[in-house]
Scaffold this motif. Structure first.
Motif, PDB file in Angstrom:
ATOM      1  N   LYS A 155       0.836  -1.208   0.000  1.00 52.44           N
ATOM      2  CA  LYS A 155       0.000   0.000   0.000  1.00 52.44           C
ATOM      3  C   LYS A 155       0.865   1.250   0.000  1.00 52.44           C
ATOM      4  O   LYS A 155       2.030   1.229   0.389  1.00 52.44           O
ATOM      5  CB  LYS A 155      -0.898   0.019   1.243  1.00 52.44           C
ATOM      6  CG  LYS A 155      -1.854  -1.133   1.333  1.00 52.44           C
ATOM      7  CD  LYS A 155      -3.154  -0.787   0.737  1.00 52.44           C
ATOM      8  CE  LYS A 155      -4.117  -1.941   0.968  1.00 52.44           C
ATOM      9  NZ  LYS A 155      -5.466  -1.590   0.747  1.00 52.44           N
ATOM     10  N   ARG A 156       0.251   2.368  -0.407  1.00 56.13           N
ATOM     11  CA  ARG A 156       0.970   3.639  -0.440  1.00 56.13           C
ATOM     12  C   ARG A 156       1.179   4.178   0.973  1.00 56.13           C
ATOM     13  O   ARG A 156       0.587   3.669   1.933  1.00 56.13           O
ATOM     14  CB  ARG A 156       0.215   4.624  -1.300  1.00 56.13           C
ATOM     15  CG  ARG A 156      -1.166   4.904  -0.784  1.00 56.13           C
ATOM     16  CD  ARG A 156      -1.891   5.874  -1.675  1.00 56.13           C
ATOM     17  NE  ARG A 156      -3.110   6.264  -0.992  1.00 56.13           N
ATOM     18  CZ  ARG A 156      -4.263   6.433  -1.563  1.00 56.13           C
ATOM     19  NH1 ARG A 156      -4.377   6.262  -2.848  1.00 56.13           N
ATOM     20  NH2 ARG A 156      -5.318   6.781  -0.874  1.00 56.13           N
ATOM     21  N   ARG A 157       1.954   5.227   1.096  1.00 55.53           N
ATOM     22  CA  ARG A 157       2.322   5.772   2.403  1.00 55.53           C
ATOM     23  C   ARG A 157       1.120   6.206   3.220  1.00 55.53           C
ATOM     24  O   ARG A 157       1.052   5.960   4.424  1.00 55.53           O
ATOM     25  CB  ARG A 157       3.268   6.973   2.220  1.00 55.53           C
ATOM     26  CG  ARG A 157       3.723   7.566   3.533  1.00 55.53           C
ATOM     27  CD  ARG A 157       4.354   8.915   3.353  1.00 55.53           C
ATOM     28  NE  ARG A 157       3.346   9.917   3.046  1.00 55.53           N
ATOM     29  CZ  ARG A 157       3.611  11.191   2.816  1.00 55.53           C
ATOM     30  NH1 ARG A 157       4.843  11.610   2.824  1.00 55.53           N
ATOM     31  NH2 ARG A 157       2.648  12.027   2.547  1.00 55.53           N
TER      32      ARG A 157
END
Length: 161
Positions: A109-111
């Motif tokens: 997943k992204r930050r």
């Protein structure tokens, strides 16, 4: 009864094409480019052997559906993939005033993605932190990997050695 008109190719030969689908600057194959406007038999041979727009694009009379020869279904081994869980920061705050939450999240997943669980926060401006030690230890026992900066923070707060 399609209206054909002559088209000058680069070599200067005349080729017949449909007026709606004229391709300027492109020539047919050399045998098709030499076909005269009056020689309809040669043009039909050229049209069937090369890519051309002498017929309607919606004409499906000459198309046949074919089925691939090898349609057998092969059983695969049962493959399971497990995603790695990371313990890392997600950034909050405003410009030049960072504030981080420590979260457990899927590594793909992204930050700033949706976390599995929020485990605490860290304020780098005031050098303060609030950590949920039992939840962090539970995620580490399950195999979660802390990021480099979160790992340093956890070592400073004596949660991990």
């Amino acid at each position: 009864p399609v209206a054909l008109r002559p088209l000058r190719t680069r070599a200067g030969a005349t080729a017949a094409t449909h007026s709606k689908y004229t391709t300027r600057g492109l020539s047919w194959l050399s045998s098709c480019a030499r076909a005269s406007r009056d020689d309809m038999a040669a043009m039909s041979t050229c049209a069937s052997s090369s890519l051309s727009f002498t017929r309607s694009v919606a004409d499906v009379r000459g198309l046949r559906a074919t089925v691939p020869a090898n349609t057998a279904v092969v059983a695969r081994a049962n493959v399971t993939t497990e995603a790695m869980v990371k313990i890392r920061f997600t950034r909050l705050g405003r410009k030049r005033k960072p504030f981080y939450r420590i979260i457990a999240i899927d590594s793909r997943k992204r930050r700033d993605g949706l976390p599995l669980e929020e485990l605490g926060w860290y304020d780098p401006m005031a050098k303060q932190s609030n950590l949920n030690a039992p939840a962090i230890k539970a995620w580490l026992a399950k195999g979660a990997q802390p990021s480099e900066t979160v790992g340093a923070l956890l070592k400073r707060s004596l949660i991990i050695e």
